[in-house]
Design an enzyme around this catalytic site. Structure first.
Site: not given
Ligand code: ADP
Ligand code: MG
Length: 621
Positions: A83, A204
């Protein structure tokens, strides 16, 4: 969790309209079912599909969990974060700062692409594979084919990046109903438009990016008031902090070369992420790293306190962005009625606490922060296909848009943070006698001079009637549609001759650059004002000198020698000032020229043109 076979479209399957969150780290789809948006997960699987593509030696690419699994074994053929490459040139990506294990090259059109097994892959193709993975996931969950979708993008995405997202969907065979900003989608998921009135902050924090958006709700209608963020800040940095702990702990024990080995770094990253996620739940967790090939099995306990000390400065940076967004929107913390948390990294308790402290209220966390954007996109898809929730979407343009005027100044046509869709029209004219064409340079940015802004494209209006300078009337219209597509039209009013451009820039723009451009606008405000004034004065001097040159000979007899001498000196000073840059000097020369030419103007006024020019300055004659 296996790799899902990408099979041929089955045209008999029922078709659904979904919302898709095409994330940097994870992607997923949601569908309006039983009166609410629901994420689509096949039995026993998570809804999220990692936004990872692995290109094997033979056969189709692997997507999602299967691809993420290959990252360790084969990092150079496994693409994370495609992305970030969307709609951008190599020069826009600070790969030196943030290196990737795969090979990024540049296409003939100067757009970033990835070289994998001797083939060039555009970010659109890679994203199309991710979307295909999401569709297969959705199909496995519902038994239905995805026909069309609402796809979300960060609020900061510019036209090129939005277009690249559309192209990716087209390659994946999805009709895009609408591109919606992620924060807007998140607010829709919470149904906040139903409150009628209020102000919402959407925080976010994803894997690699941070965005904050302030939205207002008026009469149930959303508007994005301001956005801010940091494109190189997210959960990955939290992981990196823990990788740092591992590297420190291992420095004495393993060969230095291993600590830089891509396979080691990948393994350390995954171990760090596991530890981080455990720390969101438990007060203490193990950072446990194994590399059987190197006979490495290492662990260390990490307390939440220790982790929070490491990431404290990163969290503080996100709060800074929030404060800037508030300033931009001209809001106080106390004006914010609702705070919405989005992104996996908002599961970190310290992040939640910090956001709560800043806004002085409990943020919404009822919905899964990984799912809320896709859910909101599903709400929007439902509404766009005739569903009942009555929602109108409004977004803003993050950077001002304008055109370059003579001398290199910028005429702003659409101010930053304007609600889209919007349009603005202004009249322009020619600078030279007999000019039959005008080249328009469309620019984006907050600076006052075109050379300091980003040029989005140029187009020419030809076939103007050859009139004296300043006589042609050209209307220029900027129209920004709901998807952020810009159409610029120029029309000569007497002939109806027109030309237009639809902006799909060759280059995208990094989010860092967007922020840089905003900051530069503030930093250089004073200096820019002066420089712009000098440019305007140069233009004015040119016009005045031209008019004086045209008229002095015929009027010479009616002027006394002192007046003529003073005027000629002022003309010489003005000629010199045209190549000078100091505002006081140029301003002085202009004022002096105006003063010295008053008698000439008076003589001309008495002449045949008296009536026509009544009340006009000399340079307008
Ligand atoms: P993006 O919008 O960039 O696709 P996401 O919203 O899916 O990302 O977030 C992914 C991030 O969230 C990763 O860095 C992942 O390690 C972190 N993450 C997911 N679950 C947890 C959690 N329980 N505690 C801390 N960080 C988390
Ligand atoms: Mg996102």
């Amino acid at each position: 969790m296996g790799y899902i076979e990408l099979d041929v479209l089955n045209n008999d399957a029922p078709r659904v309209v979904v919302g898709i969150d095409l994330g940097t780290t994870n992607s997923l789809a949601a569908l309006w079912q039983d009166g609410r948006p629901q994420v689509l997960a096949p039995e026993g699987l998570p809804a999220t599909v990692p936004s990872v593509v692995h290109v094997p030696e033979e056969g189709n690419p692997l997507v999602g969990h299967a691809a993420k699994g290959r990252a360790l074994i084969d990092p150079t053929h496994t693409v994370f974060s495609a992305k970030r490459l969307m709609g951008r040139g190599l020069a826009d990506l600070d790969l030196d700062q943030a290196p990737v294990p795969y090979r990024v090259t540049e296409s003939e059109r100067k757009l970033a692409q990835v070289e994998l097994r001797g083939k060039q892959w555009t970010p659109q193709e890679l994203s199309a594979w991710i979307l295909t993975g999401v569709m297969e996931h959705a199909k496995a969950a519902t038994g239905a084919e995805v026909a069309s979708a609402v796809i979300t993008v960060p609020a900061y995405f510019d036209d090129a990046q939005r277009q690249a997202t559309r192209d990716a969907a087209r390659l994946a065979g999805i009709e895009v109903l609408r591109i919606v900003n992620e924060p807007t989608a998140a607010s829709l998921a919470y149904g906040l438009e139903q409150k009628g009135e209020g102000t919402v902050a959407v925080y976010d924090l994803g894997g690699g990016t941070f965005d904050v958006s302030l939205l207002s709700i008026e009469d149930g209608v959303f508007q994005v008031l301001a956005t801010n963020g940091d494109t190189r800040l997210g959960g990955d940095d939290f992981d990196q902090a823990l990788v740092g702990l591992a590297v420190d702990g291992l420095r004495e024990r393993v060969p230095a070369a291993l600590l830089e080995d891509p396979a080691f770094l990948q393994a350390a990253r995954l171990a760090a992420e596991r530890c981080k996620i455990a720390l969101s739940r438990d007060p203490e967790a193990d950072l446990h790293l194994t590399l059987p090939d190197h006979d490495l099995d290492w662990r260390r306990a990490v307390t939440r306190e220790e982790f929070e000390a490491l990431i404290g400065p990163l969290i503080e940076r996100t709060l800074q962005s929030c404060r800037r967004a508030l300033l931009d929107a001209d809001l106080e913390v106390g004006d914010v009625d609702e705070v919405v948390l989005v992104g996996g990294s908002t599961r970190v308790p310290a992040v939640r606490a910090a956001v709560e402290r800043l806004f002085g209220r409990k943020p919404h966390t009822e919905l899964n922060p990984d799912h809320v954007v896709a859910m909101g996109a599903a709400v929007q898809a439902h509404v766009l296909t005739g569903g009942t929730r009555d929602v109108l979407l409004m977004d803003v343009t993050p950077l001002s848009l304008g055109i370059e005027t003579i001398g290199g100044a910028v005429a702003k046509m659409i101010e930053r943070n304007s609600t889209i869709p919007c349009s603005h029209k202004e009249g322009f004219t020619t600078y030279a006698d007999g000019q039959t064409g005008i080249v328009f340079n469309v620019v984006q940015g907050e600076r006052e001079l075109a050379e300091d802004c980003r040029s989005l494209g140029r187009f020419e209006l030809k076939g103007l009637p050859p009139l004296p300078a300043g006589m042609a009337r050209v209307g220029v219209r900027f129209a920004l549609d709901a998807d952020g597509m810009l159409t610029v039209t120029a029309k000569e009013e007497s002939t109806g001759q027109s030309a237009s451009i639809e902006i799909q820039p060759m280059h995208g723009l990094t989010d860092d650059e967007v922020e840089g451009m905003l900051e530069a606008g503030f930093e250089h405000a004073r200096e820019d004002f002066d420089r712009r004034r000098v440019v305007e004065l140069h233009t004015e001097l040119g016009t005045m000198l031209l008019a004086i040159g045209k008229n002095l000979e015929s009027a010479r007899g009616a002027l006394d020698p002192e007046t003529i001498a003073e005027l000629e000196e002022a003309v010489a000073a003005a000629e010199a000032a045209r190549s000078q840059q100091e505002l006081p000097t140029v301003q002085g020369a202009r004022d002096r020229l105006e003063q010295a030419s008053l008698p000439l103007a008076a003589v001309l006024m008495d002449g045949v043109v008296k009536q026509a020019v009544e009340g006009k300055r000399l340079d307008e004659v």
